[in-house]
Motif scaffolding. Structure first.
Motif, PDB file in Angstrom:
ATOM      1  N   GLU A 273      40.379  50.429 -36.644  1.00 37.99           N
ATOM      2  CA  GLU A 273      39.881  51.167 -35.419  1.00 37.99           C
ATOM      3  C   GLU A 273      39.107  52.297 -35.807  1.00 37.99           C
ATOM      4  OE1 GLU A 273      39.554  49.241 -32.583  1.00 37.99           O
ATOM      5  OE2 GLU A 273      38.998  50.647 -31.122  1.00 37.99           O
ATOM      6  N   THR A 274      40.070  53.134 -36.413  1.00 38.09           N
ATOM      7  CA  THR A 274      39.435  54.595 -36.687  1.00 38.09           C
ATOM      8  C   THR A 274      38.171  54.379 -37.714  1.00 38.09           C
ATOM      9  OG1 THR A 274      41.741  55.231 -36.425  1.00 38.09           O
ATOM     10  CG2 THR A 274      40.222  56.882 -37.461  1.00 38.09           C
ATOM     11  N   THR A 275      38.456  53.455 -38.642  1.00 42.61           N
ATOM     12  CA  THR A 275      37.442  53.334 -39.688  1.00 42.61           C
ATOM     13  C   THR A 275      36.035  52.972 -38.945  1.00 42.61           C
ATOM     14  OG1 THR A 275      38.961  52.620 -41.501  1.00 42.61           O
ATOM     15  CG2 THR A 275      36.593  52.276 -41.790  1.00 42.61           C
ATOM     16  N   MET A 276      36.054  52.086 -37.901  1.00 38.57           N
ATOM     17  CA  MET A 276      34.965  51.620 -37.069  1.00 38.57           C
ATOM     18  C   MET A 276      34.280  52.996 -36.695  1.00 38.57           C
ATOM     19  SD  MET A 276      35.628  48.124 -35.668  1.00 38.57           S
ATOM     20  CE  MET A 276      36.805  48.267 -34.349  1.00 38.57           C
ATOM     21  N   ALA A 277      35.234  53.816 -36.087  1.00 40.54           N
ATOM     22  CA  ALA A 277      34.716  54.880 -35.199  1.00 40.54           C
ATOM     23  C   ALA A 277      33.783  55.701 -36.467  1.00 40.54           C
ATOM     24  CB  ALA A 277      35.676  55.662 -34.708  1.00 40.54           C
ATOM     25  N   VAL A 278      34.658  55.931 -37.550  1.00 39.69           N
ATOM     26  CA  VAL A 278      33.885  56.624 -38.778  1.00 39.69           C
ATOM     27  C   VAL A 278      32.547  56.060 -39.116  1.00 39.69           C
ATOM     28  CG1 VAL A 278      34.100  57.700 -40.881  1.00 39.69           C
ATOM     29  CG2 VAL A 278      36.104  57.784 -39.503  1.00 39.69           C
ATOM     30  N   GLN A 279      32.650  54.734 -39.219  1.00 35.86           N
ATOM     31  CA  GLN A 279      31.454  54.217 -39.539  1.00 35.86           C
ATOM     32  C   GLN A 279      30.278  54.437 -38.337  1.00 35.86           C
ATOM     33  OE1 GLN A 279      32.940  50.152 -39.711  1.00 35.86           O
ATOM     34  NE2 GLN A 279      33.147  50.177 -41.808  1.00 35.86           N
ATOM     35  N   SER A 280      30.806  54.347 -37.324  1.00 26.87           N
ATOM     36  CA  SER A 280      29.743  54.533 -35.999  1.00 26.87           C
ATOM     37  C   SER A 280      29.032  56.068 -36.100  1.00 26.87           C
ATOM     38  CB  SER A 280      30.297  54.054 -34.776  1.00 26.87           C
ATOM     39  OG  SER A 280      29.616  54.717 -33.947  1.00 26.87           O
ATOM     40  N   LEU A 281      30.020  57.102 -36.483  1.00 27.03           N
ATOM     41  CA  LEU A 281      29.607  58.372 -36.501  1.00 27.03           C
ATOM     42  C   LEU A 281      28.460  58.468 -37.703  1.00 27.03           C
ATOM     43  CD1 LEU A 281      31.773  61.593 -36.498  1.00 27.03           C
ATOM     44  CD2 LEU A 281      30.113  61.279 -38.253  1.00 27.03           C
ATOM     45  N   GLY A 282      28.507  57.640 -38.698  1.00 24.02           N
ATOM     46  CA  GLY A 282      27.427  57.583 -39.653  1.00 24.02           C
ATOM     47  C   GLY A 282      26.309  57.198 -39.367  1.00 24.02           C
ATOM     48  N   ALA A 283      26.523  56.208 -38.642  1.00 25.65           N
ATOM     49  CA  ALA A 283      25.245  55.499 -38.042  1.00 25.65           C
ATOM     50  C   ALA A 283      24.621  56.376 -36.858  1.00 25.65           C
ATOM     51  CB  ALA A 283      25.586  54.066 -37.038  1.00 25.65           C
ATOM     52  N   ALA A 284      25.207  57.134 -36.191  1.00 27.29           N
ATOM     53  CA  ALA A 284      24.735  58.198 -35.094  1.00 27.29           C
ATOM     54  C   ALA A 284      23.960  59.281 -36.006  1.00 27.29           C
ATOM     55  CB  ALA A 284      25.677  58.671 -34.336  1.00 27.29           C
ATOM     56  N   ALA A 285      24.493  59.799 -37.066  1.00 25.87           N
ATOM     57  CA  ALA A 285      24.023  60.643 -38.020  1.00 25.87           C
ATOM     58  C   ALA A 285      22.886  60.268 -38.491  1.00 25.87           C
ATOM     59  CB  ALA A 285      24.922  61.236 -39.103  1.00 25.87           C
ATOM     60  N   GLN A 286      22.829  59.009 -39.232  1.00 22.32           N
ATOM     61  CA  GLN A 286      21.407  58.392 -39.592  1.00 22.32           C
ATOM     62  C   GLN A 286      20.159  58.316 -38.611  1.00 22.32           C
ATOM     63  OE1 GLN A 286      20.297  58.351 -42.314  1.00 22.32           O
ATOM     64  NE2 GLN A 286      18.843  56.618 -42.698  1.00 22.32           N
ATOM     65  N   ASN A 287      20.659  57.810 -37.450  1.00 17.72           N
ATOM     66  CA  ASN A 287      19.843  57.691 -36.290  1.00 17.72           C
ATOM     67  C   ASN A 287      19.136  59.097 -36.139  1.00 17.72           C
ATOM     68  OD1 ASN A 287      20.065  55.190 -35.649  1.00 17.72           O
ATOM     69  ND2 ASN A 287      20.699  55.189 -33.638  1.00 17.72           N
ATOM     70  N   ALA A 288      19.911  60.191 -36.123  1.00 21.10           N
ATOM     71  CA  ALA A 288      19.511  61.492 -35.766  1.00 21.10           C
ATOM     72  C   ALA A 288      18.515  62.009 -36.707  1.00 21.10           C
ATOM     73  CB  ALA A 288      20.841  62.304 -35.550  1.00 21.10           C
ATOM     74  N   LEU A 289      18.978  61.755 -38.058  1.00 17.80           N
ATOM     75  CA  LEU A 289      18.250  61.994 -39.227  1.00 17.80           C
ATOM     76  C   LEU A 289      16.771  61.351 -39.144  1.00 17.80           C
ATOM     77  CD1 LEU A 289      20.712  62.079 -42.260  1.00 17.80           C
ATOM     78  CD2 LEU A 289      20.018  63.992 -40.936  1.00 17.80           C
ATOM     79  N   LEU A 290      16.722  60.178 -38.773  1.00 17.42           N
ATOM     80  CA  LEU A 290      15.235  59.404 -38.790  1.00 17.42           C
ATOM     81  C   LEU A 290      14.681  59.874 -37.510  1.00 17.42           C
ATOM     82  CD1 LEU A 290      16.487  55.825 -39.525  1.00 17.42           C
ATOM     83  CD2 LEU A 290      15.419  57.522 -41.187  1.00 17.42           C
ATOM     84  N   ALA A 291      15.161  60.149 -36.398  1.00 18.44           N
ATOM     85  CA  ALA A 291      14.581  60.931 -35.447  1.00 18.44           C
ATOM     86  C   ALA A 291      14.003  61.969 -35.597  1.00 18.44           C
ATOM     87  CB  ALA A 291      15.400  60.678 -34.201  1.00 18.44           C
ATOM     88  N   ALA A 292      14.757  62.812 -36.371  1.00 17.75           N
ATOM     89  CA  ALA A 292      14.236  64.286 -36.765  1.00 17.75           C
ATOM     90  C   ALA A 292      12.863  64.163 -37.648  1.00 17.75           C
ATOM     91  CB  ALA A 292      15.217  65.088 -37.448  1.00 17.75           C
ATOM     92  N   TYR A 293      12.889  63.375 -38.664  1.00 14.29           N
ATOM     93  CA  TYR A 293      11.847  62.901 -39.496  1.00 14.29           C
ATOM     94  C   TYR A 293      10.753  62.498 -38.916  1.00 14.29           C
ATOM     95  CZ  TYR A 293       9.175  61.509 -43.355  1.00 14.29           C
ATOM     96  OH  TYR A 293       7.812  61.323 -44.319  1.00 14.29           O
ATOM     97  N   ASP A 294      10.944  61.513 -37.771  1.00 17.79           N
ATOM     98  CA  ASP A 294       9.859  61.021 -37.038  1.00 17.79           C
ATOM     99  C   ASP A 294       9.179  61.999 -35.859  1.00 17.79           C
ATOM    100  OD1 ASP A 294       8.589  58.491 -36.259  1.00 17.79           O
ATOM    101  OD2 ASP A 294       9.561  58.732 -34.364  1.00 17.79           O
ATOM    102  N   SER A 295      10.073  62.908 -35.848  1.00 24.30           N
ATOM    103  CA  SER A 295       9.598  64.007 -34.887  1.00 24.30           C
ATOM    104  C   SER A 295       8.701  65.061 -35.566  1.00 24.30           C
ATOM    105  CB  SER A 295      10.751  64.762 -34.000  1.00 24.30           C
ATOM    106  OG  SER A 295      11.413  63.549 -33.125  1.00 24.30           O
ATOM    107  N   GLY A 296       8.681  65.129 -36.858  1.00 19.41           N
ATOM    108  CA  GLY A 296       8.002  66.145 -37.548  1.00 19.41           C
ATOM    109  C   GLY A 296       9.020  67.103 -38.076  1.00 19.41           C
ATOM    110  N   LEU A 297      10.390  66.944 -37.936  1.00 17.33           N
ATOM    111  CA  LEU A 297      11.461  67.900 -38.376  1.00 17.33           C
ATOM    112  C   LEU A 297      12.009  67.541 -39.723  1.00 17.33           C
ATOM    113  CD1 LEU A 297      13.494  68.226 -35.081  1.00 17.33           C
ATOM    114  CD2 LEU A 297      11.992  69.936 -35.862  1.00 17.33           C
TER     115      LEU A 297
END
Ligand SMILES: Cc1cc2nc3c(=O)[nH]c(=O)nc-3n(C[C@H](O)[C@H](O)[C@H](O)COP(=O)(O)O)c2cc1C
Length: 354
Positions: A273-297
């Motif tokens: 259960e905890t591992t899944m949460a950490v995996q999901s945190l990685g997904a949130a981070a990657q979403n953020a990185l891609l959205a940043a790049y897509d926004s010109g940041l």
């Protein structure tokens, strides 16, 4: 979603399904034109537009588009894609007759369901109480690269390939709406049971960044010294890390939040259960990185908080149930963006088993 219609080609329908906004043109009885941006959903033989509660100063029945449709049902709707890469420009224009669907009819209920399926914002709005505009398409014309994917015109793989970790930033502020766009992308990451086991802290003030850099630096210094690193190496690495934190206009700290997860009597499932949460945190981070790049940041990832989570919580005055895991730096890269780091070829990473 695949929608087919007698009037629209499959490509035109797919383009309309993907776009988030269109312009609705109506005209009054004398032919005076009027156009407004609209959210819409496409069904088999109609396009639906809600008369919603977005702040408007007149009752929906007085809206110009509604009065025009009552006087003259001929309308046009155009959805387009603009990007700086003109090879990706495209539009679809549908002409047809519009009518107003009364609430509590079968078609109205189906249209509300469709609109809520496309725009989650409508879940909170009482669109079922107002008529819905239904356009019955009579013809459609289109132009450009209808088949290219991606809301902003960029193909998602282009965004993934283009993003890279940035470690030096210009002293240039980041507009708040772009930071929010990055957080919005993180919010939509997949998560175990949909529980969203992460929280974000946004840091922009110099003094807060300094406090954070001091706290994390102290811990890192102790670790490097324990490893027996030479004093000048320790100083250089600490200085580099501190500069990165202070230079980046915005820091987003991503923390694990385990309180809403399932609790199991056995350690193995709890660990899963905890591992899944950490995996999901990685997904949130990657979403953020891609959205940043897509926004010109530009953005970077620092793992430092992971090694002194309690200190970070303390220095930022965060809820003690949060476990800081990653720090994203956001801003505009100084100089040329770093070279793309190469990746292993797919055949080194993948096996196929029929
Ligand atoms: C979990 C994780 C932790 C990372 N921590 C750091 C870090 O502390 N400092 C750093 O400079 N980069 C860090 N990175 C970034 C990686 O070094 C970088 O993603 C990798 O070298 C590939 O380069 P690219 O992101 O430019 O494609 C981290 C990346 C991940 C996924």
């Amino acid at each position: 979603m695949r929608v087919t219609s007698n009037v629209l080609s499959e490509e035109q329908a797919a383009f309309l399904v993907r776009q988030r906004v269109a312009r609705l043109a109506t005209a009054d009885g004398a032919g005076n034109p009027h156009a407004v941006p609209v959210c819409y959903s496409l069904a088999q033989s109609s396009i639906y537009i809600a008369l919603d509660e977005k702040p408007k100063d007149v009752p929906v029945s007085h809206l110009k588009r509604v009065r025009n449709i009552l006087e003259n049902p001929h309308v046009a709707l155009i959805a387009d894609r603009y990007t700086e890469d003109w090879g990706l420009l495209a539009f679809v224009m549908v002409r047809g007759k519009a009518e107003l669907l009364d609430p509590d009819t079968e078609e109205h209920t189906a249209a509300v369901r469709l609109l809520r399926g496309k725009y989650h914002q409508y879940e909170e709005m009482r669109i079922e109480e107002n008529p819905i505009i239904a356009i019955r398409p009579e013809n459609a014309v289109s132009w450009g690269a209808l088949d290219k994917q991606g809301a902003s015109g960029a193909n998602v793989l282009d965004t993934i390939h283009g993003r890279r970790s940035v470690r030096r930033y210009l002293q240039k502020g980041v507009p708040e709406d772009l930071v929010e766009r990055v957080l919005e992308a993180a919010r939509w990451a997949p998560s175990p049971h949909g529980r969203q086991p992460w929280r974000f802290a946004v840091i922009t003030k110099e003094e807060t960044k300094e406090r954070l850099a001091d706290a994390m630096g102290e811990e890192w210094r102790a670790n490097l010294e324990m490893e027996g690193q030479r004093a000048e190496v320790v100083e250089k690495r600490l200085e580099g890390s501190r500069r990165r934190l202070l230079d980046a206009p915005v820091l987003v700290l991503i923390c694990l939040y385990l309180e809403d997860l399932d609790v199991y009597p056995d350690a193995q499932r709890q660990h899963g259960e905890t591992t899944m949460a950490v995996q999901s945190l990685g997904a949130a981070a990657q979403n953020a990185l891609l959205a940043a790049y897509d926004s010109g940041l530009d953005a970077g990832w620092m793992c430092a908080p992971l090694f002194c989570p309690e200190k970070v919580v303390e220095v930022l005055g965060l809820d003690a149930r949060l476990v800081p895991h990653a720090l994203l730096t956001l801003g505009y890269a100084e100089g040329d963006p770093p070279k793309r780091r190469s990746r292993k070829a797919l055949d080194e990473l993948v096996v196929y088993r029929d």
